[in-house]
Design an enzyme around this catalytic site. Structure first.
Site, short mmCIF file in Angstrom:
data_model
loop_
_atom_site.label_atom_id
_atom_site.label_comp_id
_atom_site.label_asym_id
_atom_site.label_seq_id
_atom_site.Cartn_x
_atom_site.Cartn_y
_atom_site.Cartn_z
N THR A 155 12.02 -9.01 -0.05
CA THR A 155 12.30 -9.53 1.29
C THR A 155 12.39 -8.29 2.17
OG1 THR A 155 14.69 -9.45 1.03
CG2 THR A 155 13.62 -11.51 0.39
N HIS A 156 11.91 -8.38 3.38
CA HIS A 156 11.83 -7.21 4.27
C HIS A 156 11.01 -6.08 3.65
CE1 HIS A 156 15.32 -9.06 6.37
NE2 HIS A 156 15.70 -9.34 5.14
N SER A 277 -15.81 6.00 -0.24
CA SER A 277 -15.80 6.68 1.04
C SER A 277 -17.03 7.59 1.08
CB SER A 277 -14.52 7.52 1.16
OG SER A 277 -14.75 8.61 2.04
N LYS A 283 -12.10 8.22 -3.41
CA LYS A 283 -11.58 6.98 -2.82
C LYS A 283 -12.18 5.72 -3.42
CE LYS A 283 -9.30 6.38 0.43
NZ LYS A 283 -9.42 6.65 1.87
N GLU A 290 -9.49 -6.11 3.52
CA GLU A 290 -9.35 -5.60 4.89
C GLU A 290 -10.23 -6.38 5.86
OE1 GLU A 290 -8.28 -0.93 4.74
OE2 GLU A 290 -10.17 -1.46 3.81
#
Ligand code: ARG
Length: 459
Positions: A155-156, A277, A283, A290
């Site tokens: 949570t949070h 990348s 990467k 996304e």
């Protein structure tokens, strides 16, 4: 190409304005629905004896031929026809001659376009529903494999309490199931026929609206001709339901993006869905989630566009409505693409790092509540137990250790009721298993839910 407008017009349209006015470049998507709508209309005109059997046969055969030719890629609708409705009508007249000019009797493009877009959207709602079921199935299979895999619950975005990974995944099954309910609900209002409302007022030609509605599979007809040609609520509702699908896809995407970071390392992208990348050779990027997260913005934009297009319009039809097509088409394409991409990602693009997940739940204070609940079972009032465990956690933090590293004696220093069984009780597996309340993450509950979902999705 014959002149579009009546003889009321002497001159022709400015060339730029003609293009500005035209929608054929996008509404050609409605071609099959437009032809079906016209076939139904012609059959109806025949049944009410507005046109003869012979005329109807010529018109219907002509339309069927245009449909076949289109399906065989023999033409592509384009300008100078203003829109798909004119395009088909002109093509019909070119094909069968003057009798084709009878087709538009007793209707207007206003009720025609409303009918076409509803037919198209009804079909696409069913497609989206199927794609959503497909995603639910792969999510279910992932959940089924991970009943006993634990994952920190947050949570949070702060570690809260450990969970069964299956329970976490099945939260998304619930969301997508509400999405499907919403789609089916919207579908009821998409599935109403405006055909026969004509321009806005109905018509004096003898028509049978129920006949065309039946022929086209509509559930009912619009009761008010003005409402029939000026209602776009169904399009807004659909885009709203789609926005919620995107909300859910985007939240799942966000979690996946976090899970595959070095910082979390809860999951790894397989090469099926990961991209590199151009500069940094090490990467492996989560482009798929996304993009889904990013495309969510388009669908919200489409919703906003539709709401804004409709909000100031006086009754009845206004050309502004032509602007409804692209947001609807784009929403359908985006939602379908994102559902498909997420299904591939879950099915073959993502692997959970079970060891990391299991280790993660061992290394935090997410069993603190269980320590307090333990004291509650020994009759300590919860608020008091809560403070005791708060002190205990502070001490651990000072000593840089975990609760399980304390000795029984040390624990007793905080409360005398701690016994040796406490260590067993605060192990992550038992912490998860003990949450047996309805809807909780206890293994019994989660395995019941797995059974329910299996029935629901694979019956
Ligand atoms: N292309 C128009 C649309 O998409 C068809 C209806 C045009 N009706 C009219 N009265 N100009 O809305």
């Amino acid at each position: 190409m014959s002149k579009t407008w009546s003889n009321r017009f002497e001159g022709s349209l400015d060339q730029f304005i003609q293009r500005f006015n035209s929608s054929i470049n996008f509404d050609k998507k409605l071609i099959l629905e437009d032809i079906d709508c016209s076939i139904a209309h012609a059959r109806m005109l025949c049944s009410t004896k507005v046109i003869t059997n012979d005329d109807a046969t010529k018109i219907i055969n002509g339309l069927e031929k245009i449909k076949k030719d289109f399906e065989n890629n023999m033409f592509d609708p384009s300008q100078p026809a203003e829109d798909i409705h004119y395009f088909i009508e002109e093509k019909l007249i070119n094909l069968i001659g003057d009798v084709g000019k009878k087709l538009h009797t007793g209707r207007s493009r206003n009720d025609q376009v409303g009918t076409d877009i509803r037919l198209w959207l009804r079909k696409e709602i069913d497609n989206i529903n199927h794609l959503t079921i497909g995603l639910q199935k792969v999510l279910f299979l992932e959940a089924e494999r991970n009943l006993y895999t634990l994952i920190p619950g947050y949570t949070h975005l702060q570690r809260a309490q450990p969970l069964s990974l299956a329970h976490h995944i099945m939260a998304y099954l619930e969301m997508f199931s509400r999405d499907r309910d919403r789609l089916m609900d919207v579908r009821k209002r998409v599935n109403i026929s405006p055909l026969g409302a004509a321009a806005l007022a109905g018509t004096k030609i003898k028509i049978d609206r129920y006949l065309t509605a039946n022929e086209l599979g509509f559930e009912d007809i619009y009761k008010n001709s003005i409402d029939a040609v000026s209602d776009r609520d169904f399009a807004i509702e659909f885009t709203c339901a789609s926005s919620l699908i995107m909300v859910h896809l985007s939240r799942l995407s966000e979690e996946i993006i976090l899970w595959v970071t070095d910082e979390f390392s809860f999951a790894t992208l397989t090469d099926k869905c990961a991209t590199g990348s151009s500069l940094m050779p090490q990467k492996k990027n989560p482009d798929v989630p996304e993009l889904i997260r990013g495309k969510t913005g388009r669908v919200y934009g489409n919703l906003h566009a539709l709401l804004t297009i409709v909000k100031g319009l006086p009754l009845a039809y206004n050309k502004d409505f032509q602007e409804d097509k692209e947001p609807i088409f784009d929403t359908v394409k985006t939602v379908k693409d994102c559902l498909s991409a997420m299904t591939i990602l879950i099915n073959e693009g993502l692997e959970f790092n079970k060891d990391n997940l299991m280790n993660a739940v061992e290394e935090d204070f997410s069993n603190a509540t269980d320590l307090a609940d333990y004291l509650v079972e020994k009759n300590v009032p919860f608020r008091e137990a809560y403070q005791i465990v708060g002190n205990l956690v502070r001490t651990c933090l000072e000593r840089q250790c975990l609760i399980k590293d304390l000795t029984l004696n040390e624990l007793r220093g905080f409360h005398v009721d701690f016994e040796n069984d406490i260590f067993e009780k605060i192990s992550p597996k038992n912490v998860v298993d003990s949450r047996k309340s309805l809807g909780g993450t206890g293994f019994d509950r989660v395995s019941e839910e797995l059974k329910n979902w299996k029935n629901e999705l694979f019956h």
